[in-house]
Design a protein around this motif. Sequence first.
Motif, PDB file in Angstrom:
ATOM      1  N   ILE A  81       6.300 -16.604  -3.344  1.00 13.04           N
ATOM      2  CA  ILE A  81       6.439 -16.743  -1.893  1.00 13.04           C
ATOM      3  C   ILE A  81       5.330 -15.963  -1.211  1.00 13.04           C
ATOM      4  O   ILE A  81       5.014 -14.848  -1.596  1.00 13.04           O
ATOM      5  CB  ILE A  81       7.823 -16.235  -1.432  1.00 13.04           C
ATOM      6  N   GLU A  82       4.746 -16.562  -0.192  1.00 14.67           N
ATOM      7  CA  GLU A  82       3.737 -15.889   0.618  1.00 14.67           C
ATOM      8  C   GLU A  82       4.342 -15.581   1.982  1.00 14.67           C
ATOM      9  O   GLU A  82       4.853 -16.469   2.655  1.00 14.67           O
ATOM     10  CB  GLU A  82       2.514 -16.791   0.802  1.00 14.67           C
ATOM     11  N   GLY A  87      -1.714 -11.084   8.876  1.00 14.19           N
ATOM     12  CA  GLY A  87      -2.967 -10.675   8.256  1.00 14.19           C
ATOM     13  C   GLY A  87      -2.877  -9.455   7.362  1.00 14.19           C
ATOM     14  O   GLY A  87      -3.842  -9.095   6.705  1.00 14.19           O
ATOM     15  N   LEU A  88      -1.726  -8.797   7.316  1.00 17.29           N
ATOM     16  CA  LEU A  88      -1.573  -7.618   6.461  1.00 17.29           C
ATOM     17  C   LEU A  88      -1.106  -8.040   5.079  1.00 17.29           C
ATOM     18  O   LEU A  88      -0.445  -9.060   4.913  1.00 17.29           O
ATOM     19  CB  LEU A  88      -0.533  -6.654   7.057  1.00 17.29           C
ATOM     20  N   THR A  89      -1.427  -7.235   4.090  1.00 18.50           N
ATOM     21  CA  THR A  89      -0.857  -7.452   2.765  1.00 18.50           C
ATOM     22  C   THR A  89       0.510  -6.779   2.732  1.00 18.50           C
ATOM     23  O   THR A  89       0.844  -5.952   3.574  1.00 18.50           O
ATOM     24  CB  THR A  89      -1.744  -6.850   1.656  1.00 18.50           C
ATOM     25  N   ILE A  94       4.499  -2.735   4.179  1.00 15.46           N
ATOM     26  CA  ILE A  94       5.543  -1.809   3.737  1.00 15.46           C
ATOM     27  C   ILE A  94       4.923  -0.907   2.673  1.00 15.46           C
ATOM     28  O   ILE A  94       4.968  -1.199   1.488  1.00 15.46           O
ATOM     29  CB  ILE A  94       6.755  -2.557   3.162  1.00 15.46           C
ATOM     30  N   PRO A  95       4.326   0.194   3.083  1.00 11.44           N
ATOM     31  CA  PRO A  95       3.624   1.080   2.139  1.00 11.44           C
ATOM     32  C   PRO A  95       4.589   1.974   1.368  1.00 11.44           C
ATOM     33  O   PRO A  95       4.797   3.128   1.695  1.00 11.44           O
ATOM     34  CB  PRO A  95       2.714   1.898   3.063  1.00 11.44           C
ATOM     35  N   VAL A  96       5.197   1.425   0.324  1.00 13.99           N
ATOM     36  CA  VAL A  96       6.225   2.130  -0.427  1.00 13.99           C
ATOM     37  C   VAL A  96       5.681   3.361  -1.151  1.00 13.99           C
ATOM     38  O   VAL A  96       6.395   4.333  -1.330  1.00 13.99           O
ATOM     39  CB  VAL A  96       6.879   1.153  -1.441  1.00 13.99           C
TER      40      VAL A  96
END
Length: 106
Positions: A81-82, A87-89, A94-96
């Motif tokens: 799933i994309e 535009g963010l990865t 969500i910078p875990v």
Amino acid sequence: MKFLIHETLRTLNTDDVFEVGLTEISKSREDPDLYEAVIVFVRNQKSKKHKTSGLSEFDVVRNFMTYVGINLRAIAKDDSIEFDLNGLTLDQYIPVAKSIREIMDE
């Protein structure tokens, strides 16, 4: 249900819709020194709830981010799933791997 954090994520290559939310943080009933909240993770109107607690309110929020990030990454990998994240990865969205302090310092 009232949410402290609530987000709806749409996908680019499927009709799936994801909603994630963190209910309002409150004192734990078991231990008044701890805070807790409920994480709600919904995929196409099928929800699952996860209770999170920690030593502080920030720990509860960090646990929410970790739980949601792990679940979304697993779904994206397993189901190809994309997500439409403007535009963010997924790592940027969500910078875990970062602490709350590191995120706020950016």
